[in-house]
Design a protein around this motif. Structure first.
Motif, PDB file in Angstrom:
ATOM      1  N   VAL A 207      -7.276   3.977  -0.794  1.00  0.00           N
ATOM      2  CA  VAL A 207      -6.955   2.586  -0.447  1.00  0.00           C
ATOM      3  C   VAL A 207      -7.880   2.185   0.688  1.00  0.00           C
ATOM      4  O   VAL A 207      -8.011   2.936   1.661  1.00  0.00           O
ATOM      5  CB  VAL A 207      -5.493   2.458   0.026  1.00  0.00           C
TER       6      VAL A 207
ATOM      7  N   VAL B 284      -5.077  -5.186  -3.122  1.00  0.00           N
ATOM      8  CA  VAL B 284      -3.901  -5.332  -2.248  1.00  0.00           C
ATOM      9  C   VAL B 284      -3.585  -6.817  -2.077  1.00  0.00           C
ATOM     10  O   VAL B 284      -2.436  -7.250  -2.208  1.00  0.00           O
ATOM     11  CB  VAL B 284      -4.160  -4.698  -0.860  1.00  0.00           C
TER      12      VAL B 284
ATOM     13  N   GLU C  95      -9.017  -5.762   0.128  1.00  0.00           N
ATOM     14  CA  GLU C  95      -8.609  -4.363   0.118  1.00  0.00           C
ATOM     15  C   GLU C  95      -8.297  -3.927  -1.309  1.00  0.00           C
ATOM     16  O   GLU C  95      -7.676  -4.685  -2.064  1.00  0.00           O
ATOM     17  CB  GLU C  95      -7.366  -4.181   0.999  1.00  0.00           C
ATOM     18  N   GLN C  96      -8.722  -2.725  -1.630  1.00  0.00           N
ATOM     19  CA  GLN C  96      -8.478  -2.210  -2.980  1.00  0.00           C
ATOM     20  C   GLN C  96      -7.587  -0.974  -2.939  1.00  0.00           C
ATOM     21  O   GLN C  96      -7.558  -0.243  -1.938  1.00  0.00           O
ATOM     22  CB  GLN C  96      -9.806  -1.822  -3.637  1.00  0.00           C
ATOM     23  N   MET C  97      -6.894  -0.749  -4.058  1.00  0.00           N
ATOM     24  CA  MET C  97      -6.130   0.492  -4.256  1.00  0.00           C
ATOM     25  C   MET C  97      -6.674   1.053  -5.563  1.00  0.00           C
ATOM     26  O   MET C  97      -6.409   0.485  -6.626  1.00  0.00           O
ATOM     27  CB  MET C  97      -4.635   0.191  -4.412  1.00  0.00           C
TER      28      MET C  97
ATOM     29  N   TRP D  84       2.431   1.760  -3.422  1.00  0.00           N
ATOM     30  CA  TRP D  84       1.425   2.241  -4.379  1.00  0.00           C
ATOM     31  C   TRP D  84       1.123   3.715  -4.097  1.00  0.00           C
ATOM     32  O   TRP D  84       1.079   4.535  -4.991  1.00  0.00           O
ATOM     33  CB  TRP D  84       0.158   1.389  -4.249  1.00  0.00           C
ATOM     34  N   TRP D  85       0.931   4.077  -2.843  1.00  0.00           N
ATOM     35  CA  TRP D  85       0.568   5.465  -2.484  1.00  0.00           C
ATOM     36  C   TRP D  85       1.697   6.438  -2.841  1.00  0.00           C
ATOM     37  O   TRP D  85       1.471   7.534  -3.345  1.00  0.00           O
ATOM     38  CB  TRP D  85       0.253   5.523  -0.985  1.00  0.00           C
TER      39      TRP D  85
ATOM     40  N   LYS E 152       0.829  -1.213   0.000  1.00  0.00           N
ATOM     41  CA  LYS E 152       0.000   0.000   0.000  1.00  0.00           C
ATOM     42  C   LYS E 152       0.862   1.262   0.000  1.00  0.00           C
ATOM     43  O   LYS E 152       0.579   2.221  -0.709  1.00  0.00           O
ATOM     44  CB  LYS E 152      -0.943  -0.015   1.213  1.00  0.00           C
TER      45      LYS E 152
END
Ligand code: GAP
Length: 512
Positions: free
Chosen positions: A221, A374, A242-244, A97-98, A94
């Motif tokens: 996220v 995720v 969990e999604q991003m 990605w962020w 995460k």
């Protein structure tokens, strides 16, 4: 003085991208004279990924990445708990990605919206009506199955073709807000099945607060929930996941080029976190598979099922990148009308259109949506990193060649003799000194061979060993996970040495 800065080492970065098997030996060669590197008994084997998901399931439980949930009460189908290493790996996915999506660009804002939203969000998004899977029952064994996932129209449990006609099954989890009766329709709400809608309904809020101009995006996220008919394959398909997601708002007409740019960028991102390009492919969704709102969708697929006979069935979705047109902002807006002049959305209080100062035109932006999971990224990272090494005695060891940025622990500090207080004290002090900048652990629960093997199996890039000589020469041995090469480093230089070898993948580096 301690300051913040990033250290850029092109040779190391190239090493990571090109050949992970040899990355760290290149790094070592860059940083240390060859004479300081000890060669070991074990040959380096070529990188291989996990032969199947089952291999990862047992490693994940044994080493504390992922456990079956509620196990002491018999478990709960398709629910999984992330253990001490799993939570670190999820966080690394995460954070990476962020950082890539929000910090390294200048056109993306972040958001964290509610999981439970007003039910009307799901009415106008189309989820109440269309977020369905086609469900069939097997008349022989009573299994409930997804009609679109059957192979040759047969029940996968008993092989029967005696199935009911497909009927739609809505995937949204229902619950009720407040102390009302369970069947009160006004209290009905859903757990969100995607994070995306929270972004669309906040479009004006973010636009006004950030004073953005198109194109710009909003990233989020968080957890999503789907009452999947046939969850399974470990963490690949679960009911809670969990999604991003990122919604990128563009002018109509500029959507196709932006879409292609995001497809290429996302494909690259997975490789930047260590997933090999050979295990990734792009899949163009055919017209009949497209969601009702989508103009074009390309999935990035991973080779999750390498054991399957049919090569085509090796692959499944890791993420989707959709061109959602102007559907979302229009559908949540109060203004659009049908041919008879009736408002299409009589419940919304806002118009989510955009006024372009340069052309003096008002329109609904198009949306490009990169949406990744995720949990599937974690699974792909674990499968891709999995490798085995066999020594001349025929003993096989698992080495998890995780990309440095993904490794749950970056360095393990190990005392060679745990009954020597000076050695233990020095090792503990080194661990404490590294911790502010690196995830470091201290471990003295076994002989050095066992400790190395344990760290290899969980993907720790470096082990630092404190021995008797360390007390004299203020130096320690740094061992590389991938090559098992060792070199002697002065304690005073250790932090910088490790950061240089880990950077730039672990993010912002603190340097003196
Ligand atoms: N807003 C678009 C959207 O939600 P999606 O393809 O349904 O698109 C995006 O979901 C990603 O979320 C998928 O590519 C997958 O990685 C992940 N995902 C979806 N359903 C999942 C499930 N049941 N279990 C685990 N991950 C899931």
């Amino acid at each position: 003085m301690i300051g913040l800065g990033t250290i850029n080492i092109p040779a190391l970065r190239r090493g990571q991208n090109q050949s992970r098997s040899f990355q760290s030996s290149q790094a070592a060669a860059t940083l240390a004279p060859r004479s300081s590197i000890h060669h070991l008994r074990f040959a380096i084997h070529p990188q291989v990924s996990a032969p199947n998901i089952e291999t990862i399931v047992s490693l994940a439980k044994r080493r504390g990445f992922v456990y079956p949930s509620s196990e002491i009460y018999g478990g709960l189908g398709s629910a999984w708990d992330y253990g001490p290493l799993g939570v670190e790996l999820c966080n690394n996915v995460k954070q990476s990605w962020w950082r890539w999506m929000v910090y390294e660009r200048d056109d993306i804002e972040g958001l964290d919206s509610s999981i439970i939203l007003n039910r009307l969000v799901w009415k106008y998004s189309g989820h109440e009506e269309t977020f369905n899977d086609p469900l069939v029952d097997c008349r022989e064994c009573n299994s409930r199955l997804r009609a679109d996932k059957l192979i040759d129209g047969k029940c996968p449990n008993c092989g029967s073709k005696n199935l009911t006609e497909p009927r739609p099954f809505n995937l949204m989890f229902r619950t009720h807000v407040g102390a009302t009766a369970e069947d009160d329709p006004d209290a009905l709400v859903y757990l969100r099945p995607e994070t995306a809608q929270g972004i669309f309904i906040n479009f004006l809020n973010v636009l006004n607060a950030s004073r953005r101009k198109l194109p710009f995006g909003v990233a989020q996220v968080g957890k999503s929930f789907r009452n999947e008919v046939t969850p399974g394959n470990f963490i690949f398909r679960t009911r809670e996941f969990e999604q991003m997601e990122m919604e990128y708002f563009v002018k109509p007409g500029e959507d196709e080029a932006a879409h292609q740019e995001w497809i290429d960028a996302c494909h690259q991102w997975f490789q930047s976190i260590g997933i090999s390009s050979g295990n990734l492919r792009l899949y163009e969704q055919p017209q009949e598979e497209l969601a009702h709102y989508a103009k074009r969708t390309v999935d990035i697929q991973y080779r999750f099922f390498p054991e399957r006979e049919d090569e085509e069935r090796h692959w499944d979705e890791l993420m989707g990148i959709a061109n959602r047109t102007d559907f979302d902002l229009k559908t949540h807006s109060k203004k659009p009308e049908d041919a008879e002049g009736r408002r299409l959305n009589p419940d919304s209080t806002e118009d989510l259109s955009y006024f372009d100062e340069s052309t003096k035109q008002r329109f609904y932006p198009y949306v490009i949506e990169p949406a990744a999971g995720v949990n599937r990224t974690v699974l792909a990272a674990l499968m891709d990193a999995y490798s085995e090494k066999t020594n001349d005695k025929g003993e096989t060891r698992v080495i998890l060649r995780l990309h440095h940025s993904m490794a749950p622990i970056k360095v393990a500090v190990l005392p060679l003799a745990k009954n020597k207080p000076e050695i233990v004290g020095m090792a503990r002090a080194i661990k404490r000194s590294l911790q502010p900048v690196l995830r470091a652990v201290y471990d003295d629960t076994g002989g050095i061979g066992k400790l190395y093997a344990r760290q290899d199996e969980i993907g720790t890039p470096f082990c630092v060993t404190v021995d008797h000589q360390s007390l004299e020469d203020e130096a320690v041995t740094v061992r590389d996970r991938d090559t098992w090469e060792q070199e002697r480093i002065k304690v005073a230089d250790l932090q910088t040495h490790l950061l240089l070898r880990l950077a730039p993948e672990v993010g912002t580096v603190v340097v003196e």
